[in-house]
Design an enzyme around this catalytic site. Sequence first.
Site, PDB file in Angstrom:
ATOM      1  N   GLU A 145       0.778  -1.198  -0.066  1.00  0.00           N
ATOM      2  CA  GLU A 145       0.079   0.038   0.008  1.00  0.00           C
ATOM      3  C   GLU A 145       0.998   1.395   0.075  1.00  0.00           C
ATOM      4  O   GLU A 145       0.665   2.273   0.411  1.00  0.00           O
ATOM      5  CB  GLU A 145      -0.894  -0.127   1.194  1.00  0.00           C
ATOM      6  CG  GLU A 145      -1.706  -1.286   1.255  1.00  0.00           C
ATOM      7  CD  GLU A 145      -2.841  -1.320   0.068  1.00  0.00           C
ATOM      8  OE1 GLU A 145      -2.945  -0.328  -0.785  1.00  0.00           O
ATOM      9  OE2 GLU A 145      -3.093  -2.533  -0.224  1.00  0.00           O
ATOM     10  N   GLY A 146       2.105   1.094  -0.622  1.00  0.00           N
ATOM     11  CA  GLY A 146       2.934   2.408  -0.697  1.00  0.00           C
ATOM     12  C   GLY A 146       3.882   2.155   0.493  1.00  0.00           C
ATOM     13  O   GLY A 146       3.771   2.221   1.492  1.00  0.00           O
TER      14      GLY A 146
END
Length: 587
Positions: free
Chosen positions: A435-436
Amino acid sequence: MSEYRFPRQDAQFVLDHIVNFSGLCAEIGHDDLASGLSDAILDEAARLGEQVLAPLNKVGDQQGAVLGEKGVEETAGFAQAYKQFAQSGWPSLVAPEAFGGQALPKVISTAVNEVWQSSNMAFALCPLLTQGAIEALLTHASDELKETYVTPLVSGEWTATMNLTEPDAGSDLAAIKSRAVPEGDHYRITGQKIFITWGDHQMADNIIHLVLARLPDAPAGVKGISLFVVPKFLVNADGSLGERNDAKAVSLEHKLGIHGSPTCVMSFGDEGGAIGYLVGEPHTGLACMFTMMNDARQGVGLQGLAISERAYQHARTYAQERIQGTLRDGSRVNLMKHPDVRRMLMLMKSGVEAMRALMYLASATGDQLEHASENEAHALQARVDLYTPIVKGWMTELAQEVTSLGVQIHGGMGFVEETGAAQYLRDARILPIYEGTTGIQALDLVGRKTLSDEGQALTLLLQEVETELANMLLPDTLSGALERCQMGVDNAKEALAYLLANPKQAPAIGVNLMMLLGYLLGGWLMLRAAGKAQELSKQPSADTAFLMTKQQTAHFYCEHYLPRIAMHLAIINAGGESLMAIDEAQF
């Protein structure tokens, strides 16, 4: 292996005295929650997490999902647990009533999700992604798509995934090659996606994939990406399931941790193309997906808290039970008697409590935003946007330290899989990546959330923290802690000034600014908790032991974590010259 217990007393304290839950409920028209419904919800969540999900945690680690003739087969016991989870209504907590949801505040869902993520993080990833997909569809999909897909997701009959990454397109989504060709009222999707969490399983009747792909006329780069709903089974007009779509898991990744969560390589179009439906407008897929990603980023921050809590409980139990060392009188003592073990346990305990306070506060701010007036919405949106990369980045990085300390407390036994401490370290390692990554969260913080508004949102937050600290009523024993936190605010202001004066240094200093702010916000909220604890301790029915411990834990946090702020500031002020000085060939 120690049993998991939801830290109900501390969670309730944060809800009551950090978030002001009763005030929030009055503000958003949910007085029933403040009057007892939330207690029942948390009790039931704790029961399911402790009795059903937690015992499956080690099972999932040792017997991960496998790819068979029917597709991905989840860990034994997971399907029955998911059925109980869905039938109890847990997927519907925050969804709108129009789609079968209970429309409860996000902060209650956050407390409940802490239970799921602590008890069995691999299992809990499945409903976490579904929750994000519901948010994306509600925000961007057409009424027709909402009518078809949202209600079964809310009920838990179906689950959902996020399909972004490709073999040649990781964080660089501009390189996506998956294609979507118009065909009547739908599109034919072709391409391959990797790292798809819970991309296939047998726990639900259908799986709804949200897939990023390019239309034939798409412009280059991220402005040419569109978002599509691609169901595992096509849905008939009457809502029943039709034929199998051309979307399949073709392999599973062999991972360091979260073995119970299948991470799939998904192939779309091996037999002519998977049927998909456009979400939102063409070429706006990244904006649509960011709705789901931002929801998931806060969820991953929560995982950092949750896995740290689980590791702390495990280490605490071991330290209480493990006899190691002898006093001068010859008596044998447990590990808790050793100051350095106490140091590590206190780093774990205070770090977890700071994370919980920030996590719940960020979630409650989201609730305020959802019910805000037009005049209030802009400032609240800016605050939620500011919290998100700090929650995701700082909390998942701190989780690396906390879970590693859990192994260290076990000594040599921590390096042995049978004791269970290593699983939390292995499971936690993915959190700063998916998610980054931490670096991406930092770029988001310094770029979109700070430089874009010339630091206005961050300045306002620092002013609020500074004002509250100046007006805190704390015992004399915490005067030094208060001074350290106030100094931390000054350090944060200096770091912000450096960023604004040197915007080209943003990529080099972003992670250090993010970590600095995380430690500062943690200290601010720990001191808020200490002030509330002192106030409550004067009541006749007070749990004085718990309340005194809250003050002592805040004291420790400020002594051991807040000095790191000055370190991060020193690195920021040094800039990035040495960072980029070495020729690439010399690495």
